[in-house]
Design an enzyme around this catalytic site. Structure first.
Site, short mmCIF file in Angstrom:
data_model
loop_
_atom_site.label_atom_id
_atom_site.label_comp_id
_atom_site.label_asym_id
_atom_site.label_seq_id
_atom_site.Cartn_x
_atom_site.Cartn_y
_atom_site.Cartn_z
N ASP A 1 0.85 -1.19 0.00
CA ASP A 1 0.00 0.00 0.00
C ASP A 1 0.88 1.24 0.00
O ASP A 1 2.10 1.16 0.21
CB ASP A 1 -0.90 -0.04 1.25
CG ASP A 1 -2.02 0.97 1.20
OD1 ASP A 1 -2.38 1.43 0.10
OD2 ASP A 1 -2.56 1.30 2.27
N GLU B 1 2.69 4.70 -4.29
CA GLU B 1 2.75 5.56 -5.48
C GLU B 1 4.08 6.34 -5.62
O GLU B 1 4.35 6.75 -6.75
CB GLU B 1 1.58 6.54 -5.46
CG GLU B 1 0.24 5.91 -5.67
CD GLU B 1 -0.30 5.20 -4.42
OE1 GLU B 1 -1.07 4.25 -4.56
OE2 GLU B 1 0.10 5.59 -3.30
N ASP C 1 -9.35 2.95 -1.63
CA ASP C 1 -10.28 3.47 -0.63
C ASP C 1 -11.57 3.94 -1.29
O ASP C 1 -11.59 4.91 -2.04
CB ASP C 1 -9.64 4.63 0.12
CG ASP C 1 -8.42 4.19 0.93
OD1 ASP C 1 -8.31 2.99 1.21
OD2 ASP C 1 -7.59 5.05 1.28
#
Length: 923
Positions: free
Chosen positions: A455, A458, A585
């Protein structure tokens, strides 16, 4: 050197230690003080392009051979730069057009004087697999003559339809910015992601390709609604009904401006313009399979991962997790995997477990898969490594961290543990460092994960840019601000550019590291090596999560996992060969439930089909009705996981004591998933890494124009149609909702029921469209088997784990009448053992374990006599014996008295069986 930079760059030297280039910096980038705050900057192209005074005029057409032509063009205007002085206009371009197969064409536009970042042609990245160069191909190309302005028009030869046209469109090619427009011939365009669309079919708007941590983003045509991945591809349906795919092979930041049915403009910040065109036929699958092969396809996930997963941010202790485990078991809810969000970590730090809250004995009791109740464990791993932790020190020893161009030291960002360093996954030692850290969960704590959830990759950053060691992080919920962070206090060449992807509200340098941060760039680099080029975060940003996925895949294989399972938030075109995905999300709202099907459709097109959305919603409190409906459809997502935030109410299926229909519906839905689990998984196995599994209905019925905008139902493979309830009931007191039936204009479907075999199920066609079907809150969503197809199921009422499913099946045969006979077909796999080792040895790559089944039925007195033909997909198909204990038939004009017949499938051949008819049907 690529850039003629107005600011002095860091001096970079290579210090060779063994075979590894260790890069150091002699001085900071700027002589300015770090507390200097610059005035706001608006990129000059933010509100539209600036017209050029000249055009690119063709000087030479070089016919290299029958399938390769080079076009040389020169800019004939007076400008030396475009939009701002430092952005040099590229005045000499080379356009290379290559037809490498009968239905595949490449267009590459490069500059002849300056070097741009170019995605390597390595096995990691999209590249051609076929080099036939056929003179007789499907393309009709119109080119400009010498002295004319550059353009391209490419048509499909047999229909004359335009598939790629730049004639009379604005075009600019500059150092930091390219703009390129393709005319659209109609409105039927799909793909262009990652994004969460309000509808699967695109509306006019601006769409951003930039991997970004953006919470609950919903694409509405504004450029600031980007999400976690970059897939600049689209599927278009031509007016003839044929399909094609166009892919822009560029991983820099991109913004696409779409005018529905008219044009698509690419605004590209860096890199090259390189397009690939894949011509298919009237099945979308054909062109998509070509595209998937080009981007290296997708790897198979382990069988256990196809089961159900339970997760939440808020399982703070192992005791809480074992309570969830126990309650799932007590309620007879099938599931295979329990997950941990950041709660399990000590001080929210990667590669650690807080042993004061996570007890090893409790965890290992739950994870003991030598007993029936044992499950798998998948923990979250974030990209940032906390300063001061032993793992951080190990990274410093190896020199694997991302460097700062401003300080010359390891770049410091801010994530959950506070100050962090980010691995530079281009560094040759980064994969070993990462594997060592992940393996420490077993080595140091005695608890072994089965997969990983990567997670914030990026990479996400709670501040824009970076901080120095003497500055403090601003964390979520803090009310203080600090305008003096290094990322926005001094002018950075890479943040003051002609055009900024993402718009003013969410600019591209928001919530990530500084764009001027240098990447390791020597011959032993892990992901990208560009000789004689200053490789920066500016070019590498969208590759961060991809590179971390490669490292995590490597780590899991080193840990003994032959088929790695990795759920990654960040991804790009080509990530499917290393990771799977969840859509990030979302919110506990009906809208997000509705969006979820389109999101999963998109990822099937992108080549990452093992994808799902957070069931019941991640943010905000869910409701019982919403969660019941979400479990009904989520039980059939490829990746099926219930997950929510730590500040919301519990939403496990049993967590609604006043609304027991949530548990009842979840139990029925999950048991049906497990009854279908091997059939569902067989689609992934037999696809061999290309094609879609969970798809919009029009993929199977492409001639039905009414389905081209339908994103509220789905097909699993060719045989199963799902019509979930995705809206709130107007009369919730009735605990049901009335839905309108929608079926394709051709074909027929039957109600599909397992566990209890139901003979003579109702048949539906498009004549039933508009009729109302009442779907109760505690029921399974409507699911139908397609006429003419077979489906294998199992009695899964007692199998609460995927590994407990045996090799006994029921064969559902939905017979289509053809003259006096009845036919159905299907595909399945022939193995008993679904372990990684057996799948690899029997089913993957050059190995094959898939067979085709063809059923033909003829009425013979009191029976329907069936001939069942079994044919392995190849001469080397591996057969392990599977048992069919019952045939469940469906037919439009026959009534069956019983479902009988028992046989085994162990080789190629013919099997005969008979189904008794009701007396009135007997001849």
């Amino acid at each position: 050197m690529k850039h003629q930079v107005l600011l002095p760059l860091l001096v970079t030297t290579a210090i060779i230690a063994g075979s590894v280039g260790v890069y150091t910096h002699s001085k900071p980038l700027l002589g300015q003080s770090q507390d200097q705050v610059l005035p706001p900057f608006t990129p000059p192209l933010q509100n539209g392009h600036i017209d050029l005074q000249g055009k690119y005029i063709v000087s030479t057409l070089d016919q290299v051979n029958a399938t390769h032509i080079n076009i040389y063009a020169n800019y004939n205007g007076p400008e030396a730069s475009y939009a701002m002085p430092k952005n040099k206009l590229i005045t000499h371009i080379l356009v290379s057009i290559v037809i490498n197969d009968v239905n595949q064409l490449g267009i590459k536009i490069t500059d002849r004087t300056y070097r741009h970042f170019e995605v390597p042609y390595s096995n990691l990245f999209p590249h051609d697999k076929v080099f036939n160069f056929p003179a007789n191909n499907q393309f009709d190309i119109t080119l400009p003559k010498r002295g004319e302005a550059f353009y391209l028009t490419i048509k499909r030869k047999d229909t004359g339809e335009v598939v790629f046209d730049t004639n009379n469109q604005f075009f600019v090619y500059s150092d930091l910015y390219h703009e390129f427009t393709v005319a659209m011939q109609n409105e039927f365009i799909y793909g262009l992601g990652e994004r969460r669309n309000k509808q699967f079919l695109y509306d006019s708007g601006e769409y951003t390709f930039l991997n970004k941590d953006q919470y609950e983003s919903v694409a509405d045509g504004h450029p600031d609604q980007q999400t976690y991945g970059t897939h600049p591809m689209y599927l278009r349906r031509e007016n003839s009904g044929n399909f094609h795919v166009v892919f822009l092979r560029n991983y820099n930041s991109i913004q696409a401006v779409y005018s529905k049915g008219k044009s698509l403009t690419y605004k590209v910040v860096g890199g090259l313009l390189e397009f690939k065109i894949f011509l298919g036929d009237k099945s979308p699958e054909t062109s998509l399979k070509l595209y998937h092969s080009y981007v290296n396809g997708f790897n198979l996930h382990p069988f256990w991962a196809h089961g159900f997963h339970q997760c939440r941010w808020g399982y703070k202790t192992s005791e809480m997790m074992t309570t969830v485990w126990d309650t799932f078991n007590t309620n007879g809810l099938p599931f295979d995997t329990i997950w941990s969000d950041i709660d399990y970590m000590k001080d929210l730090t990667d590669f650690t477990i807080d042993t004061s809250r996570y007890d090893k004995a409790q965890m290992n009791t739950m994870l003991d898969r030598s007993v029936a109740a044992g499950v798998h464990w998948v923990p979250i791993i974030d990209a940032g490594i906390a300063l001061g932790d032993v793992s951080n020190e190990r990274g410093k020893e190896l020199g694997v961290y991302q460097k700062s161009n401003k300080t010359g030291e390891d770049l410091i960002g801010c994530v959950w543990p506070g100050k962090v360093n980010y691995p530079d996954f281009n560094h040759p030692l980064s994969q070993e460092f990462w594997a060592e850290g992940l393996m420490n969960l077993t080595k140091n704590y005695g608890i072994t994960p089965s997969g990983f959830w990567i997670d914030m990759n990026e990479f996400s950053n709670f501040i824009n840019g970076e901080i120095s060691e003497d500055q403090n992080c601003i964390m979520p919920g803090d009310t203080t601000t600090n305008p003096n962070y290094l990322g926005n206090s001094v002018e950075d060449f890479y943040t003051r550019i002609p055009f900024e992807v993402g718009g003013a509200d969410h600019p591209q340098q928001e919530k990530t590291m500084s764009y001027d941060a240098p990447k390791y760039n020597y011959a032993d680099a892990k992901t990208v090596y560009i000789p004689n080029y200053e490789l920066r975060e500016f070019d590498f940003h969208n590759l961060n999560g991809f590179s971390e996925g490669i490292a995590t895949n490597y780590a899991l294989k080193k840990m003994g996992n032959k088929l790695p399972f990795i759920i990654s938030r960040s991804q790009i075109a080509g990530s499917g060969q290393f990771v799977q995905h969840w859509t990030g999300d979302n919110g506990s709202q009906w809208d997000f439930l509705q969006y979820s099907l389109g999101e999963i459709f998109n990822f099937n097109m992108y080549g990452i089909p093992m994808t799902g959305a957070d069931i019941c919603g991640f943010a905000q409190n869910t409701t019982a009705e919403l969660c019941a409906r979400w479990m009904q459809v989520g039980a059939f997502y490829p990746f099926s996981r219930n997950h929510n935030s730590n500040d919301t109410i519990p939403q496990e299926p049993y967590a609604f004591p006043d609304s027991t229909y949530v548990l009842d519906s979840s139990k029925k839905s999950l048991r049906l998933r497990y009854a279908l689990l091997k059939q569902y998984y067989s689609h992934f196995v037999s696809s061999n890494g290309v094609g879609t599994v969970f798809r919009p209905t029009f993929f199977n019925f492409p001639d039905d124009a009414s389905l081209l905008t339908n994103d509220q139902q789905f097909m699993i493979g060719d045989s199963l149609l799902g019509q979930p309830v995705l809206v709130q009931s107007a009369t919730p007191a009735r605990f049901s909702h009335s839905s309108y039936l929608t079926f394709p204009s051709s074909g027929a479907f039957y109600d599909f029921v397992t566990d209890v075999a139901t003979l003579n199920a109702q048949r539906y066609t498009n004549a039933n469209n508009g009729q109302i079907k009442n779907v109760k809150f505690d029921d399974i969503m409507p699911l139908y088997i397609r006429e003419g197809y077979t489906v294998f199921t199992q009695l899964a009422s007692t199998a609460l784990r995927s590994r407990l499913l045996d090799s006994n099946f029921e064969l559902h045969v939905a017979l289509a009448k053809s003259g006096t006979s009845y036919t159905a077909k299907g595909k399945f796999i022939t193995i008993q053992d679904y372990s990684d080792d057996n799948l690899i040895q029997k089913c993957i790559g050059a190995n094959n374990c898939s067979f085709d089944i063809q059923v033909t039925g003829v009425v013979n007195g009191a029976n329907l006599d069936l001939t069942i033909q079994i044919a392995g997909e190849s001469a080397q198909t591996n057969f392990e014996t599977i048992n069919v204990n019952k045939i469940i038939p469906y037919a439009a004009d026959l009534k069956f008295a019983a479902s009988t017949a028992t046989f085994t499938i162990s080789k190629n051949g013919t099997i005969n069986a008979s189904i008794p008819l009701q007396a009135a049907q007997q001849e």
